[in-house]
Each structure stands twice: as C-alpha cells, then as structure tokens.
Design a protein around this motif. Structure first.
Motif, PDB file in Angstrom:
ATOM      1  N   GLU A   1     -11.935   2.271   7.996  1.00 48.90           N
ATOM      2  CA  GLU A   1     -13.020   1.389   8.439  1.00 48.90           C
ATOM      3  C   GLU A   1     -13.456   1.676   9.871  1.00 48.90           C
ATOM      4  OE1 GLU A   1     -14.754  -1.172   6.729  1.00 48.90           O
ATOM      5  OE2 GLU A   1     -13.825  -0.159   5.024  1.00 48.90           O
ATOM      6  N   CYS A   2     -12.475   1.766  10.786  1.00 50.76           N
ATOM      7  CA  CYS A   2     -12.836   1.901  12.205  1.00 50.76           C
ATOM      8  C   CYS A   2     -12.398   3.220  12.830  1.00 50.76           C
ATOM      9  CB  CYS A   2     -12.270   0.729  13.005  1.00 50.76           C
ATOM     10  SG  CYS A   2     -10.469   0.725  13.174  1.00 50.76           S
ATOM     11  N   GLY A   3     -11.567   4.009  12.113  1.00 50.14           N
ATOM     12  CA  GLY A   3     -11.149   5.303  12.626  1.00 50.14           C
ATOM     13  C   GLY A   3     -10.018   5.264  13.635  1.00 50.14           C
ATOM     14  N   LYS A   4      -9.452   4.088  13.899  1.00 51.53           N
ATOM     15  CA  LYS A   4      -8.360   3.967  14.875  1.00 51.53           C
ATOM     16  C   LYS A   4      -7.026   4.334  14.225  1.00 51.53           C
ATOM     17  CE  LYS A   4     -10.978   2.043  18.093  1.00 51.53           C
ATOM     18  NZ  LYS A   4     -11.110   0.779  18.723  1.00 51.53           N
ATOM     19  N   ARG A   5      -6.047   4.657  15.069  1.00 48.06           N
ATOM     20  CA  ARG A   5      -4.717   5.034  14.599  1.00 48.06           C
ATOM     21  C   ARG A   5      -3.675   3.935  14.818  1.00 48.06           C
ATOM     22  NH1 ARG A   5      -4.273  10.365  13.169  1.00 48.06           N
ATOM     23  NH2 ARG A   5      -5.931  11.710  13.910  1.00 48.06           N
ATOM     24  N   ARG A   6      -4.082   2.769  15.276  1.00 45.81           N
ATOM     25  CA  ARG A   6      -3.137   1.661  15.495  1.00 45.81           C
ATOM     26  C   ARG A   6      -2.877   0.981  14.161  1.00 45.81           C
ATOM     27  NH1 ARG A   6      -4.824  -2.465  19.481  1.00 45.81           N
ATOM     28  NH2 ARG A   6      -2.697  -3.103  19.068  1.00 45.81           N
ATOM     29  N   LEU A   7      -1.915   1.521  13.400  1.00 45.22           N
ATOM     30  CA  LEU A   7      -1.639   1.060  12.045  1.00 45.22           C
ATOM     31  C   LEU A   7      -0.232   0.497  11.939  1.00 45.22           C
ATOM     32  CD1 LEU A   7      -3.041   4.156  10.136  1.00 45.22           C
ATOM     33  CD2 LEU A   7      -4.259   2.062  10.753  1.00 45.22           C
ATOM     34  N   ALA A   8      -0.091  -0.555  11.153  1.00 48.42           N
ATOM     35  CA  ALA A   8       1.220  -1.134  10.860  1.00 48.42           C
ATOM     36  C   ALA A   8       1.550  -0.815   9.406  1.00 48.42           C
ATOM     37  CB  ALA A   8       1.195  -2.638  11.091  1.00 48.42           C
ATOM     38  N   LYS A   9       2.649  -0.091   9.191  1.00 48.14           N
ATOM     39  CA  LYS A   9       3.059   0.236   7.826  1.00 48.14           C
ATOM     40  C   LYS A   9       3.568  -1.034   7.158  1.00 48.14           C
ATOM     41  CE  LYS A   9       5.125   4.183   7.213  1.00 48.14           C
ATOM     42  NZ  LYS A   9       6.139   5.248   7.079  1.00 48.14           N
ATOM     43  N   GLN A  10       3.164  -1.252   5.918  1.00 51.87           N
ATOM     44  CA  GLN A  10       3.528  -2.454   5.181  1.00 51.87           C
ATOM     45  C   GLN A  10       4.661  -2.164   4.208  1.00 51.87           C
ATOM     46  OE1 GLN A  10       1.719  -5.524   5.864  1.00 51.87           O
ATOM     47  NE2 GLN A  10       1.462  -4.082   7.534  1.00 51.87           N
ATOM     48  N   PHE A  11       5.431  -3.180   3.921  1.00 53.91           N
ATOM     49  CA  PHE A  11       6.463  -3.082   2.897  1.00 53.91           C
ATOM     50  C   PHE A  11       5.771  -3.105   1.543  1.00 53.91           C
ATOM     51  CE2 PHE A  11       9.285  -5.119  -0.166  1.00 53.91           C
ATOM     52  CZ  PHE A  11      10.359  -4.264  -0.099  1.00 53.91           C
ATOM     53  N   SER A  12       6.124  -2.195   0.664  1.00 48.18           N
ATOM     54  CA  SER A  12       5.509  -2.181  -0.655  1.00 48.18           C
ATOM     55  C   SER A  12       6.566  -2.030  -1.733  1.00 48.18           C
ATOM     56  CB  SER A  12       4.467  -1.073  -0.761  1.00 48.18           C
ATOM     57  OG  SER A  12       5.054   0.181  -0.525  1.00 48.18           O
ATOM     58  N   VAL A  13       6.233  -2.504  -2.914  1.00 45.18           N
ATOM     59  CA  VAL A  13       7.129  -2.437  -4.053  1.00 45.18           C
ATOM     60  C   VAL A  13       6.876  -1.113  -4.764  1.00 45.18           C
ATOM     61  CG1 VAL A  13       7.771  -3.522  -6.232  1.00 45.18           C
ATOM     62  CG2 VAL A  13       7.035  -4.937  -4.315  1.00 45.18           C
ATOM     63  N   PRO A  14       7.911  -0.302  -4.974  1.00 46.58           N
ATOM     64  CA  PRO A  14       7.685   0.972  -5.657  1.00 46.58           C
ATOM     65  C   PRO A  14       7.317   0.756  -7.124  1.00 46.58           C
ATOM     66  CG  PRO A  14      10.021   0.627  -5.276  1.00 46.58           C
ATOM     67  CD  PRO A  14       9.293  -0.491  -4.586  1.00 46.58           C
ATOM     68  N   ALA A  15       6.489   1.628  -7.640  1.00 46.75           N
ATOM     69  CA  ALA A  15       6.115   1.577  -9.050  1.00 46.75           C
ATOM     70  C   ALA A  15       7.153   2.346  -9.850  1.00 46.75           C
ATOM     71  CB  ALA A  15       4.740   2.193  -9.239  1.00 46.75           C
ATOM     72  N   ALA A  16       7.410   1.879 -11.057  1.00 51.45           N
ATOM     73  CA  ALA A  16       8.366   2.553 -11.915  1.00 51.45           C
ATOM     74  C   ALA A  16       7.881   2.501 -13.357  1.00 51.45           C
ATOM     75  CB  ALA A  16       9.738   1.887 -11.807  1.00 51.45           C
ATOM     76  N   HIS A  17       8.133   3.555 -14.085  1.00 51.88           N
ATOM     77  CA  HIS A  17       7.778   3.589 -15.498  1.00 51.88           C
ATOM     78  C   HIS A  17       8.778   2.730 -16.256  1.00 51.88           C
ATOM     79  CE1 HIS A  17       6.428   5.024 -19.348  1.00 51.88           C
ATOM     80  NE2 HIS A  17       7.686   5.309 -19.654  1.00 51.88           N
ATOM     81  N   VAL A  18       8.280   1.874 -17.135  1.00 51.93           N
ATOM     82  CA  VAL A  18       9.139   0.995 -17.906  1.00 51.93           C
ATOM     83  C   VAL A  18       9.007   1.388 -19.374  1.00 51.93           C
ATOM     84  CG1 VAL A  18       9.612  -1.386 -18.537  1.00 51.93           C
ATOM     85  CG2 VAL A  18       8.790  -0.850 -16.244  1.00 51.93           C
ATOM     86  N   ALA A  19      10.124   1.721 -20.004  1.00 46.61           N
ATOM     87  CA  ALA A  19      10.106   2.085 -21.420  1.00 46.61           C
ATOM     88  C   ALA A  19      10.271   0.828 -22.264  1.00 46.61           C
ATOM     89  CB  ALA A  19      11.231   3.070 -21.708  1.00 46.61           C
ATOM     90  N   GLY A  20       9.772   0.864 -23.454  1.00 48.57           N
ATOM     91  CA  GLY A  20       9.936  -0.257 -24.364  1.00 48.57           C
ATOM     92  C   GLY A  20       8.705  -1.136 -24.417  1.00 48.57           C
ATOM     93  N   ASN A  21       8.899  -2.388 -24.776  1.00 52.33           N
ATOM     94  CA  ASN A  21       7.794  -3.320 -24.985  1.00 52.33           C
ATOM     95  C   ASN A  21       7.534  -4.229 -23.794  1.00 52.33           C
ATOM     96  OD1 ASN A  21       7.419  -2.308 -27.544  1.00 52.33           O
ATOM     97  ND2 ASN A  21       8.753  -3.820 -28.511  1.00 52.33           N
ATOM     98  N   GLN A  22       8.095  -3.928 -22.655  1.00 53.84           N
ATOM     99  CA  GLN A  22       7.884  -4.766 -21.488  1.00 53.84           C
ATOM    100  C   GLN A  22       6.486  -4.531 -20.931  1.00 53.84           C
ATOM    101  OE1 GLN A  22      10.956  -3.937 -18.688  1.00 53.84           O
ATOM    102  NE2 GLN A  22      12.580  -4.649 -20.014  1.00 53.84           N
ATOM    103  N   PRO A  23       5.869  -5.566 -20.329  1.00 51.17           N
ATOM    104  CA  PRO A  23       4.535  -5.380 -19.746  1.00 51.17           C
ATOM    105  C   PRO A  23       4.578  -4.412 -18.570  1.00 51.17           C
ATOM    106  CG  PRO A  23       5.423  -7.533 -19.182  1.00 51.17           C
ATOM    107  CD  PRO A  23       6.375  -6.916 -20.162  1.00 51.17           C
ATOM    108  N   ALA A  24       3.475  -3.722 -18.336  1.00 52.88           N
ATOM    109  CA  ALA A  24       3.395  -2.754 -17.250  1.00 52.88           C
ATOM    110  C   ALA A  24       3.588  -3.420 -15.898  1.00 52.88           C
ATOM    111  CB  ALA A  24       2.065  -2.016 -17.287  1.00 52.88           C
ATOM    112  N   CYS A  25       3.102  -4.633 -15.739  1.00 52.68           N
ATOM    113  CA  CYS A  25       3.264  -5.362 -14.484  1.00 52.68           C
ATOM    114  C   CYS A  25       3.580  -6.816 -14.800  1.00 52.68           C
ATOM    115  CB  CYS A  25       2.007  -5.264 -13.623  1.00 52.68           C
ATOM    116  SG  CYS A  25       2.209  -6.119 -12.041  1.00 52.68           S
TER     117      CYS A  25
END
Length: 78
Positions: A29-53
């Motif tokens: 948006e603004c081109g600045k480098r003052r960024l804060a890294k956020q905590f995120s939940v890793p994605a994982a493949h789920v086998a079976g009949n469980q919902p994707a999310c």
C-alpha cells in the motif's frame, strides 16, 4: 519459500507475502519497510471426511479476512 503475514506499522495494512531468501518485504500500500510479522496458523492437508477449515465451518473466521492465518478463529477451538 514461506508465506509470511505482516501488518505495516506505517499505514496499518495487513497482507501476506512470499519471501524468497533474504528478501526484505515492503508494504504493497505505502511502500514502507516498517512491518510487524504476525503469528499465523500453518495450513495442513487433512485426510478423510473432516472439513478443510473447521473454524470456517464453525463460523469463527473473519468474514472479510478469509480463513487460515491471522483472520482465523481456530485458536478458540483448542
């Protein structure tokens, strides 16, 4: 090459970016480098009949932010 989530400390824009090697990301948006890294939940493949999310299916995701990562309410399920 991991995808990281950041929030710009200058303009408040939240975004994801693929980071290659020693690249230093900039806010799209603004081109600045003052960024804060956020905590995120890793994605994982789920086998079976469980919902994707399970958090999305339980209505816990941020409707504007989508599911997976910072906008996801998966932490409330644990």
């Amino acid at each position: 090459m991991p995808i990281y989530e950041y929030v710009c400390e200058s303009c408040g824009h939240a975004f994801e970016v693929l980071v290659r090697g020693d690249e230093k990301p900039v806010c799209p948006e603004c081109g600045k480098r003052r960024l804060a890294k956020q905590f995120s939940v890793p994605a994982a493949h789920v086998a079976g009949n469980q919902p994707a999310c399970p958090a999305r299916d339980a209505g816990m995701c941020n409707p504007t932010g989508g599911c997976g990562g910072g906008g996801c309410g998966l932490g409330g399920m644990m």
